[in-house]
Design an enzyme around this catalytic site. Structure first.
Site, PDB file in Angstrom:
ATOM      1  CG  ASP A 141      35.768  40.010  46.627  1.00 40.79           C
ATOM      2  OD1 ASP A 141      36.433  40.785  47.332  1.00 40.79           O
ATOM      3  OD2 ASP A 141      35.259  38.955  47.055  1.00 40.79           O
ATOM      4  CE1 TYR A 196      31.984  40.214  38.269  1.00 40.76           C
ATOM      5  CE2 TYR A 196      29.726  40.906  37.854  1.00 40.76           C
ATOM      6  CZ  TYR A 196      30.972  41.141  38.402  1.00 40.76           C
ATOM      7  OH  TYR A 196      31.207  42.323  39.068  1.00 40.76           O
TER       8      TYR A 196
END
EC number: 5.4.99.12
Length: 422
Positions: A141, A196
């Site tokens: 993102d 992540y």
């Protein structure tokens, strides 16, 4: 300009030949008008073809460039490879390139430019990613960084390829590794899981009445860290995460995601402020999913929501789930366990595990990713600013698709065109 002289010469010679023979001369005279027209048409066609060939003679510079390109393709034929890419996402609108939207600069914009300038791909591949079979493993993102992004593509294996690509990249983007893969390899489809990390100041877990004017003074208590990890552990397994992304119905099968690991590590001091790193591993993630998973736990720890909101968020009703800032999110690693099991030991292909690149990955994180997160957090206070919005969320009432706080910010979400995962 048509070649008239050769055409007239051919017609005259043809007639003289016939006149040199009496019988043929009579035959020539007896020919119908249609036959003569047909013969003339053939000669005109031949002249046109010769003229067209002459017009096709190209500019010498273009011809030389095409010859050089052909020679490069013969010397360095295109092969299917994967690139290990690390980058700091600050200042970029995510990973994926969106041709035609140059105002939204992405990581792939700079990467493709470097591939062209280094001679790894032809220039005409720049506007059509399919020509090089390009695929990224994860669409990070806006503002999100990566230490272990993997892209697959076909390129020319030129000499000193990694160094030449990096020569044309800004310092905050680096290709750290390259490996040959099978012809049908696709970095997105062959990826089994993604890991992540999320770096945040521990003041995020402070009580809601804590004075955030001096975040450097806050220290996370061991008991609070234990509770944080107990809540994160609830995410493990398969759940319906329709409340953790935008515009996803509870009945949509794609909202079900499998999480294998989620925990917060021990806190540490950086620039006089205490930070901690949250690690989460799953098969795949939807847009904003990780940030909302973290945001909801923070809301519970701070006392804005009760623990049962987590169970309700996986149900059919709409729950207003806050979205933590994107600053601290980093794509740490992507996993290819099935590919490694099938091809990693066949003697022809390498395993995609990047053990030899670990030192380079660590060095890049310490030089570009972590300093950027710490510096930006200390200067802009994105976490503290976001924490002040938590009272706006209503965690008790059942929300509708149009009245959640995050849906009010949907215009900002839409700026991240084309991104469907954190």
């Amino acid at each position: 300009m048509f070649k008239i002289r050769p055409l007239l010469s051919a017609l005259v010679n043809h007639k003289l030949t016939l006149e040199g023979n009496g019988g043929l001369h009579k035959l020539f005279c007896m020919m119908s008008e249609g036959s003569r027209d047909e013969q003339t048409a053939k000669l005109l066609k031949r002249a046109n073809e010769e003229n067209a060939d002459a017009e096709k003679v190209k500019d010498p510079k273009k011809l030389k460039a095409e010859v050089e390109t052909t020679e490069d393709e013969k010397k360095y034929p295109k092969k299917k490879v994967v690139l290990l890419v690390a980058y700091s996402g600050k200042g970029y609108y995510g990973m994926q390139r969106n041709v035609g939207t140059s105002q939204f600069r992405t990581i792939e914009d700079d990467l493709v430019t470097a591939l062209i300038k280094s001679g790894c791909i032809p220039e005409n591949h720049g506007n059509d990613m399919k020509k090089m079979s390009f695929q990224r493993c994860a669409r990070t993102d806006k503002g999100v960084s990566a230490a272990g992004q993997v892209v697959s593509l076909k390129l020319r294996l030129i000499e000193d390829i990694i160094e030449k690509i990096n020569e044309h990249l800004p310092p905050q983007i680096r290709v750290l590794g390259l490996k040959r893969v099978t012809q049908g390899f696709n970095s997105k489809n062959n990826c089994d899981a993604r890991t992540y990390a999320y770096m945040l100041p521990t003041v995020a877990f402070s009580p809601k009445d804590y004075d955030t004017g001096n975040i450097a003074a806050f220290r996370l208590e061991p008991e609070t860290l234990q509770r944080v990890n107990r809540l994160f552990a609830l995410y493990k397994g398969t759940h319906n995460f329709h409340n953790f992304t935008s515009q996803k119905a509870p009945s949509d099968p794609s909202a079900r995601r499998y999480i294998t690991e989620m925990s917060c590590g021990e806190p540490f001091i950086n620039s006089s402020t205490q930070f901690a790193v949250i690690t989460v591993r799953g098969q795949s993630f939807m847009l904003h999913q990780i940030r909302k998973m973290i945001g909801l736990v923070i809301a519970v720890i701070k006392g804005y929501a009760k623990e049962d909101v987590m169970e309700r968020s996986w149900g059919q009703e709409k729950v207003d789930v806050p979205k933590a800032p994107g600053l601290g999110l980093v794509l740490e690693r992507v996993h290819f366990d099935r590919y490694n099991k099938r091809f990693g030991g066949d003697g022809l292909h390498e395993r995609l595990d990047w053990e030899c690149e670990e030192e380079a990955i660590k060095a890049f994180k310490e030089a570009y990713i972590y300093p950027s997160i710490v510096e930006t957090e200390c200067q802009e206070g994105s976490m503290v600013s976001w924490m002040s919005t938590l009272p706006i969320h209503d965690f008790e009432a059942s929300a509708t698709a149009t009245d959640t706080q995050d849906n009010k910010d949907q215009k900002q979400d839409n700026a991240d065109v084309g991104n469907d995962s954190d």
